[in-house]
Scaffold this active site. Structure first.
Site, PDB file in Angstrom:
ATOM      1  N   ASP A  20       0.886  -1.165   0.000  1.00 48.61           N
ATOM      2  CA  ASP A  20       0.000   0.000   0.000  1.00 48.61           C
ATOM      3  C   ASP A  20       0.922   1.213   0.000  1.00 48.61           C
ATOM      4  O   ASP A  20       1.509   1.550   1.021  1.00 48.61           O
ATOM      5  CB  ASP A  20      -0.898  -0.017   1.235  1.00 48.61           C
ATOM      6  CG  ASP A  20      -1.874   1.151   1.262  1.00 48.61           C
ATOM      7  OD1 ASP A  20      -2.331   1.573   0.193  1.00 48.61           O
ATOM      8  OD2 ASP A  20      -2.169   1.640   2.372  1.00 48.61           O
TER       9      ASP A  20
ATOM     10  N   GLU B 260      -1.437  -1.438  -4.862  1.00 48.81           N
ATOM     11  CA  GLU B 260      -2.655  -0.695  -5.151  1.00 48.81           C
ATOM     12  C   GLU B 260      -2.344   0.449  -6.108  1.00 48.81           C
ATOM     13  O   GLU B 260      -1.319   1.123  -5.974  1.00 48.81           O
ATOM     14  CB  GLU B 260      -3.233  -0.158  -3.851  1.00 48.81           C
ATOM     15  CG  GLU B 260      -4.719   0.069  -3.918  1.00 48.81           C
ATOM     16  CD  GLU B 260      -5.306   0.351  -2.557  1.00 48.81           C
ATOM     17  OE1 GLU B 260      -6.056  -0.510  -2.063  1.00 48.81           O
ATOM     18  OE2 GLU B 260      -5.029   1.416  -2.001  1.00 48.81           O
TER      19      GLU B 260
ATOM     20  N   ASP C 194      -2.733   0.614   7.200  1.00 48.20           N
ATOM     21  CA  ASP C 194      -1.875   0.603   6.015  1.00 48.20           C
ATOM     22  C   ASP C 194      -1.381  -0.816   5.744  1.00 48.20           C
ATOM     23  O   ASP C 194      -1.316  -1.251   4.594  1.00 48.20           O
ATOM     24  CB  ASP C 194      -0.680   1.547   6.190  1.00 48.20           C
ATOM     25  CG  ASP C 194      -1.095   2.996   6.300  1.00 48.20           C
ATOM     26  OD1 ASP C 194      -1.646   3.526   5.315  1.00 48.20           O
ATOM     27  OD2 ASP C 194      -0.885   3.598   7.364  1.00 48.20           O
TER      28      ASP C 194
END
Length: 166
Positions: A7, A67, A140
């Site tokens: 992430d 992502e 996260d």
């Protein structure tokens, strides 16, 4: 297969490691890479990159999933996230780890069944999929695990597609 989920960020980047054995996904590790908020962006990016190198050196993942950048209203924030993605992608490239990118809605849909699921819903489903009671750590890291899970769940379909069977 060991999958590293990432992430991205420029001050905090989450990572999660998931072992895929057949259709089973197991938690291997998770955490965050941090950089001082007061440091210039180039120093923050270097710190995040160093942290990812250490994770890779210790675990040697077979694949990575990250992502995609999510753009809202603030183009400056989108640019910073893009810079963080670039620094992390460069490290993965150094190690020749294949990377797949997934839009946030695809990750949420894969893990929680809803492309608009909240972070808390995603975290609960990540824990359920990995068979752990509750995930310790910041969101996260949970988001990074969700990306790794999305890749792990998509992997069998990708193999079939590559073999011309899907």
């Amino acid at each position: 297969m060991l999958i590293l989920g990432v992430d991205p960020g420029t001050r905090v980047a989450g990572y999660g490691l998931v072992e895929a054995k057949g259709s089973r996904l197991m938690l291997v590790g998770m955490g965050v890479l941090t950089a001082p908020a007061s440091a210039p962006v180039e120093e923050r990016l270097a710190a995040i990159a160093r942290g990812l190198r250490q994770v890779i050196e210790g675990r040697r993942p077979d694949a990575a999933a990250m992502e995609d950048a999510f753009v809202r209203v603030d183009p400056r924030a989108a640019l910073l996230v893009g810079q963080g993605r670039g620094a992390l992608l460069a490290v993965l490239g150094e190690w020749k780890i294949p990377v797949r990118s997934y839009p946030p809605a695809t990750v949420k849909r894969s893990v929680a069944g809803n492309g608009r699921a909240s972070k808390e819903q995603v975290a609960r489903m990540v824990a359920a999929i990995l068979g752990v009671g509750r995930l310790p750590g910041p969101l996260d890291a949970t988001d990074a695990l969700a990306v790794a899970i999305a890749h792990g769940l998509a992997r069998p379909a990708q193999v079939l597609s590559e073999q011309g069977l899907a």
